[in-house]
Structure formats: structure tokens, C-alpha cells
Design an enzyme around this catalytic site. Structure first.
Site, PDB file in Angstrom:
ATOM      1  N   LEU A   1      13.764 -86.619   4.823  1.00 27.74           N
ATOM      2  CA  LEU A   1      13.268 -85.991   6.054  1.00 27.74           C
ATOM      3  C   LEU A   1      14.203 -84.855   6.441  1.00 27.74           C
ATOM      4  O   LEU A   1      15.423 -84.968   6.323  1.00 27.74           O
ATOM      5  CB  LEU A   1      13.204 -87.010   7.187  1.00 27.74           C
ATOM      6  CG  LEU A   1      12.188 -88.127   7.025  1.00 27.74           C
ATOM      7  CD1 LEU A   1      12.092 -88.952   8.306  1.00 27.74           C
ATOM      8  CD2 LEU A   1      10.816 -87.583   6.693  1.00 27.74           C
TER       9      LEU A   1
ATOM     10  N   SER B   1      14.117 -81.242   9.347  1.00 29.45           N
ATOM     11  CA  SER B   1      13.352 -80.380  10.258  1.00 29.45           C
ATOM     12  C   SER B   1      12.736 -79.227   9.471  1.00 29.45           C
ATOM     13  O   SER B   1      11.661 -78.736   9.809  1.00 29.45           O
ATOM     14  CB  SER B   1      14.262 -79.827  11.354  1.00 29.45           C
ATOM     15  OG  SER B   1      14.906 -80.892  12.035  1.00 29.45           O
TER      16      SER B   1
ATOM     17  N   HIS C   1      16.727 -88.361  12.395  1.00 28.53           N
ATOM     18  CA  HIS C   1      17.496 -88.271  13.641  1.00 28.53           C
ATOM     19  C   HIS C   1      17.371 -89.573  14.442  1.00 28.53           C
ATOM     20  O   HIS C   1      18.335 -90.056  15.022  1.00 28.53           O
ATOM     21  CB  HIS C   1      16.959 -87.143  14.521  1.00 28.53           C
ATOM     22  CG  HIS C   1      17.070 -85.777  13.941  1.00 28.53           C
ATOM     23  ND1 HIS C   1      15.974 -85.035  13.561  1.00 28.53           N
ATOM     24  CD2 HIS C   1      18.148 -84.994  13.670  1.00 28.53           C
ATOM     25  CE1 HIS C   1      16.368 -83.866  13.101  1.00 28.53           C
ATOM     26  NE2 HIS C   1      17.684 -83.808  13.151  1.00 28.53           N
TER      27      HIS C   1
ATOM     28  N   GLU D   1      24.063 -88.847   6.155  1.00 31.83           N
ATOM     29  CA  GLU D   1      24.542 -88.542   4.799  1.00 31.83           C
ATOM     30  C   GLU D   1      23.654 -87.498   4.119  1.00 31.83           C
ATOM     31  O   GLU D   1      23.998 -86.968   3.077  1.00 31.83           O
ATOM     32  CB  GLU D   1      24.591 -89.827   3.960  1.00 31.83           C
ATOM     33  CG  GLU D   1      25.704 -90.744   4.407  1.00 31.83           C
ATOM     34  CD  GLU D   1      25.719 -92.078   3.683  1.00 31.83           C
ATOM     35  OE1 GLU D   1      24.782 -92.369   2.915  1.00 31.83           O
ATOM     36  OE2 GLU D   1      26.677 -92.839   3.905  1.00 31.83           O
TER      37      GLU D   1
ATOM     38  N   VAL E   1      17.229 -91.014   5.537  1.00 31.16           N
ATOM     39  CA  VAL E   1      15.872 -91.536   5.757  1.00 31.16           C
ATOM     40  C   VAL E   1      14.897 -90.649   4.977  1.00 31.16           C
ATOM     41  O   VAL E   1      14.962 -89.414   5.063  1.00 31.16           O
ATOM     42  CB  VAL E   1      15.512 -91.549   7.253  1.00 31.16           C
ATOM     43  CG1 VAL E   1      14.077 -92.020   7.458  1.00 31.16           C
ATOM     44  CG2 VAL E   1      16.478 -92.446   8.015  1.00 31.16           C
TER      45      VAL E   1
ATOM     46  N   GLN F   1      28.660 -81.716   5.058  1.00 32.69           N
ATOM     47  CA  GLN F   1      28.951 -81.609   6.493  1.00 32.69           C
ATOM     48  C   GLN F   1      29.700 -82.850   6.985  1.00 32.69           C
ATOM     49  O   GLN F   1      30.681 -82.739   7.729  1.00 32.69           O
ATOM     50  CB  GLN F   1      27.638 -81.445   7.254  1.00 32.69           C
ATOM     51  CG  GLN F   1      27.741 -81.655   8.750  1.00 32.69           C
ATOM     52  CD  GLN F   1      26.443 -81.323   9.457  1.00 32.69           C
ATOM     53  OE1 GLN F   1      26.122 -80.162   9.619  1.00 32.69           O
ATOM     54  NE2 GLN F   1      25.692 -82.328   9.873  1.00 32.69           N
TER      55      GLN F   1
HETATM   56  P1  AMP Z   1      20.246 -81.434  12.170  1.00 32.59           P
HETATM   57  O1  AMP Z   1      19.371 -81.484  13.381  1.00 32.59           O
HETATM   58  O2  AMP Z   1      19.540 -81.012  10.933  1.00 32.59           O
HETATM   59  O3  AMP Z   1      21.541 -80.675  12.423  1.00 32.59           O
HETATM   60  O4  AMP Z   1      20.679 -82.937  11.897  1.00 32.59           O
HETATM   61  C1  AMP Z   1      21.324 -83.701  12.883  1.00 32.59           C
HETATM   62  C2  AMP Z   1      21.882 -84.945  12.255  1.00 32.59           C
HETATM   63  O5  AMP Z   1      20.821 -85.715  11.690  1.00 32.59           O
HETATM   64  C3  AMP Z   1      22.848 -84.638  11.101  1.00 32.59           C
HETATM   65  O6  AMP Z   1      23.948 -85.536  11.174  1.00 32.59           O
HETATM   66  C4  AMP Z   1      22.002 -84.870   9.887  1.00 32.59           C
HETATM   67  O7  AMP Z   1      22.745 -85.243   8.748  1.00 32.59           O
HETATM   68  C5  AMP Z   1      21.119 -86.021  10.359  1.00 32.59           C
HETATM   69  N1  AMP Z   1      19.903 -86.083   9.531  1.00 32.59           N
HETATM   70  C6  AMP Z   1      19.042 -85.073   9.257  1.00 32.59           C
HETATM   71  N2  AMP Z   1      18.084 -85.491   8.416  1.00 32.59           N
HETATM   72  C7  AMP Z   1      18.347 -86.791   8.123  1.00 32.59           C
HETATM   73  C8  AMP Z   1      17.730 -87.789   7.300  1.00 32.59           C
HETATM   74  N3  AMP Z   1      16.637 -87.527   6.587  1.00 32.59           N
HETATM   75  N4  AMP Z   1      18.291 -89.013   7.253  1.00 32.59           N
HETATM   76  C9  AMP Z   1      19.420 -89.293   7.967  1.00 32.59           C
HETATM   77  N5  AMP Z   1      20.044 -88.400   8.761  1.00 32.59           N
HETATM   78  C10 AMP Z   1      19.520 -87.171   8.847  1.00 32.59           C
END
Ligand code: AMP
Length: 288
Positions: A193, A195, A39, A157, A185, A162
Site C-alpha cells: 500500500l 498513497s 498508515h 518498514e 501492509v 527512512q
Molecule cells: P507517508 O505518508 O508515505 O510519509 O507514510 C507515513 C508512514 O506510514 C511511514 O512511516 C511509512 O513507512 C508508513 N507506511 C506507508 N505505507 C505503508 C505500508 N504499506 N505498510 C506499513 N507502513 C506504511
């Protein structure tokens, strides 16, 4: 500096409208919170892009665990949350404002009846396994775009399908928001990574490496000349089953349409979803 926290969508909308009318460039990062380095890479890039015109723009984030994108038997109630920690991380990344609605009803009041349904690209992969998921995602992102009216929005990505659903929605509904996808990442050992990694025990965390290992091996095989998608898929499944308890899907697809391909071309994507214990994880790589 700590970002300003806004909990009322209407107040957020008024504030964003006035900033935009004043000429500010607004860049939005929608999230569900429990922020990690993935994030943060998006948030730092939002800061950079907001200021790219020379004047200081607005880097803004939303933190909202969107109930409409969870299925009835999914992890909505136990999804990890830490608003205070998230605000500190947003401060670190230079975020100006954070929208964190004080309840789901603030975004979806009882009786809500409008949905954004992106069809083709939502089918298959996660859309096939999580019915209604992308309808919930597209609807909340459309609403966040209307509340914020950002010039640009950043997505990872990591959630590849999504990203394509959002791109399709924005293009076909002429939303006029520039969408940027950001690279995945990973931890030093390869784990993407997420959550949801917080759910993993130490032993499961070790087994979860099967996802990235399987994908990296496929990428190497493709780079060495393997074009047969069935052979690449079989290899991924073999590696994946060394750590995962259950495979949800393994697909080699076209990067834009997400249609399965028989022969992997440069740019084709390999995507996987698998359970480690009760935790469902996803990952992907481009086959170069
Ligand atoms: P989320 O909180 O899981 O809905 O993720 C919020 C945004 O962060 C989304 O656009 C995800 O694709 C991005 N995101 C989550 N994990 C990663 C990661 N490891 N690397 C890059 N972007 C991420």
C-alpha cells in the site's frame, strides 16, 4: 470520536508539553496524509502503545506534505491530499490529536536554515536517486519530535531506508524517542500500500505487481539456499522488467547499515525502486 485538529505548530507544542507534564504517554505517527491501511496499522498500534502503561495515553498523528523532502522535478504539487477523509480514518483508529499545519511556511518559515543531515545510511538506494530527500525527512521528523516530544514514534518498514535514517538520527543525537518499525501492509495480491498507488491506471496497477512478485521470488530463492547476491539481484531485475518501465535500483543490503552485501545472509534485505508509468514505487523484503 473525531480527533482534535491542530493547525498551528506552536499551539501543538504547548498542548503536547502540558499533556506530557501531566504524565501522559505520547505516541506519534508522522505521515504525509492520504491515509490507507498501512498508515492505519501504525495509528492503531500508536493507540495500543499509548495506553500500554495502564493509563490512557495520547495517540497523535501529523499530516504534513513536507516540501523539503521532494526534489524539484518530483510530485510535490500533485501529491494526493484528503484532510477530511484522513480525519475520519484517524477517528476510526482512535487517534486523539492531529497536527496538520495550515501551510508549509508554518513548519519551514522563509529563511529557514537548519538541517539535519544523517550521512552514511542516507547514501545509496533512495538517497542516491533522490538527492536531499533524507535531509528533508530527518529535518522534519526532528522538528516534529521537538514539537511533540513523544515517548515513542512509529514508522513503516515500507520506507525501510527512512526507518534506518530516523533510527540513526535518534541514536546519534540522543533524542530519547523510542522508534518502532511496523511491517509492510499489502493488498491481497501483494502490492504494498502506498498513497502514490492512487496515481496508477488500472493497467499500471497490474504491472506494479512486478515489484512484490520479484521480491517474493527472491525471498523464495534465498530460502531455498541461494546466497549469491548478484544472482538474486539479476533474478529480481528480470521479474521487475516484466512490469516496470524503468528500474531505479535493486540492492541486497545489510539490514542495519544498508551496505550492499555479496552474500545474502538471513536478515539481509532486498530493496527495489522502479517506475511504472510516471509513478515511482518502492518495496522490500527480508531474506530469511
Ligand atoms: P507517508 O505518508 O508515505 O510519509 O507514510 C507515513 C508512514 O506510514 C511511514 O512511516 C511509512 O513507512 C508508513 N507506511 C506507508 N505505507 C505503508 C505500508 N504499506 N505498510 C506499513 N507502513 C506504511
Amino acid at each position: 470520536m473525531k480527533p482534535e485538529l491542530v493547525t498551528e505548530p506552536a499551539a501543538w507544542q504547548a498542548r503536547c508539553a502540558s499533556a506530557r507534564d501531566g504524565g501522559a504517554r505520547i505516541v506519534l505517527v508522522p505521515t504525509m496524509g492520504f491515509l490507507h491501511e498501512g498508515h492505519l496499522s501504525l495509528l492503531r498500534e500508536a493507540r495500543r502503545r499509548a495506553d500500554a502503561g495502564g493509563a490512557r495515553g495520547l495517540a497523535v498523528a501529523s499530516i504534513f506534505v513536507n516540501p523539503t523532502q521532494f526534489g524539484p522535478n518530483e510530485d510535490l504539487s500533485r501529491y494526493p491530499r484528503d484532510l477530511e477523509g484522513d480525519l475520519a480514518k484517524c477517528a476510526e483508529a482512535g487517534v486523539d490529536w492531529v497536527l496538520a499545519p495550515s501551510s508549509p511556511e508554518k513548519v519551514f518559515p522563509p529563511g529557514h536554515q537548519t538541517w539535519v543531515d544523517v550521512t552514511g545510511v542516507s547514501q545509496g538506494l533512495c538517497g542516491g536517486k533522490r538527492p536531499g530527500h533524507f535531509r528533508g525527512v530527518a529535518t522534519v521528523v526532528a522538528k516534529l519530535f521537538n514539537l511533540t516530544r513523544p515517548h515513542a514514534a512509529l514508522f513503516g518498514e515500507k520506507d525501510y531506508q527512512q526507518l534506518q535514517v530516523i533510527r540513526t538520527m535518534v541514536r546519534e543525537l540522543a533524542m530519547g524517542v523510542e522508534i518502532a518499525g511496523m511491517p509492510i501492509v499489502r493488498e491481497a495480491d501483494g502490492l504494498a500500500l502506498s498513497s502514490r498507488n492512487a496515481y496508477l491506471s488500472k493497467e499500471e496497477r497490474e504491472r506494479a505487481l512486478a515489484l512484490s512478485r520479484a521480491l517474493f521470488a527472491a525471498r523464495d530463492r534465498a530460502a531455498a539456499g541461494e546466497r549469491d547476491a548478484a544472482a538474486l539481484r539479476a533474478g529480481i531485475e528480470r521479474e521487475l522488467s516484466k512490469g516496470a518501465d524503468r528500474i531505479d535500483y535493486v540492492e541486497i543490503v545489510h539490514p542495519d547499515t544498508l551496505a550492499p552485501v555479496a552474500r545474502a545472509e538471513p536478515g539481509s534485505m532486498a530493496l527495489v525502486a522502479a517506475y511504472v508509468g510516471k509513478t515511482r514505487l518502492i518495496d522490500n523484503v527480508a531474506l530469511t
